[in-house]
Motif scaffolding. Structure first.
Motif, PDB file in Angstrom:
ATOM      1  N   TYR A  50       0.870  -1.314   0.043  1.00 56.99           N
ATOM      2  CA  TYR A  50       0.007   0.100   0.066  1.00 56.99           C
ATOM      3  C   TYR A  50       0.984   1.294   0.046  1.00 56.99           C
ATOM      4  N   VAL A 103      -2.886   8.931  -4.618  1.00 53.04           N
ATOM      5  CA  VAL A 103      -2.970   7.880  -3.697  1.00 53.04           C
ATOM      6  C   VAL A 103      -3.034   8.260  -2.245  1.00 53.04           C
ATOM      7  N   THR A 107      -4.472   2.952  -0.612  1.00 49.85           N
ATOM      8  CA  THR A 107      -4.421   2.571  -1.985  1.00 49.85           C
ATOM      9  C   THR A 107      -3.509   1.455  -2.166  1.00 49.85           C
TER      10      THR A 107
END
Length: 154
Positions: A50, A103, A107
């Motif tokens: 992530y 982001v 994300t």
């Protein structure tokens, strides 16, 4: 009162489930000696990676082993997947973002096939690097979950 005058700070989040370790413990001198800048390392326990910051994707390496990001306060960030993984030429990595994507810490950027890396005898340590930074907080080893807030950077 004048909250718009406050400088935005970068919050660093864990890029994966696993164990947070100081960069100095990474088994590659390019990273452990800070040649790519200060940062953190995570010994991942899952394949999902992530975003470690809120910002914008600036670079997706053709070999899928690294992603460049820029935070909302313009800090450069390099997220590097494993050690010597550039040699895999993209095998073992699936990337879900493109340059200019916005982001958040939740994300999903990429998936790293840790079993494949092990078959190829590659280390799967994730590094979050800040190439332009000089000062960086000390890191204590601890278990982390993806998207856990680790600390704020000035």
């Amino acid at each position: 009162m004048f909250s718009f005058l406050k400088k935005k700070k970068t919050i660093l989040y864990s890029p994966a489930n696993g164990q947070l370790v100081p960069l100095s413990k990474v088994e590659d001198p390019v990273f452990s000696q800070g040649m790519m800048g200060p940062g953190i390392a995570v010994l991942p326990s899952s394949d999902d990676i992530y975003s470690p910051v809120e910002g914008t994707v600036t670079n997706v390496f053709p070999t899928k082993h690294a992603i460049g990001l820029k935070t909302k306060d313009n800090k450069e960030v390099l997220l590097h997947f494993g050690i010597d993984t550039v040699e895999l030429k993209g095998e073992g990595f699936e990337v879900f973002v493109d340059v200019d994507d916005k982001v958040q810490n939740d994300t999903l950027l990429a998936r790293m096939d840790r079993a494949y890396l092990k078959e190829q005898e590659k280390d799967d340590t994730l590094m979050v690097l800040f190439p332009e930074e000089k000062e960086f907080p000390n890191v204590e080893e601890k278990d982390v979950k993806a998207s856990d807030e680790l600390f704020e950077l000035d």
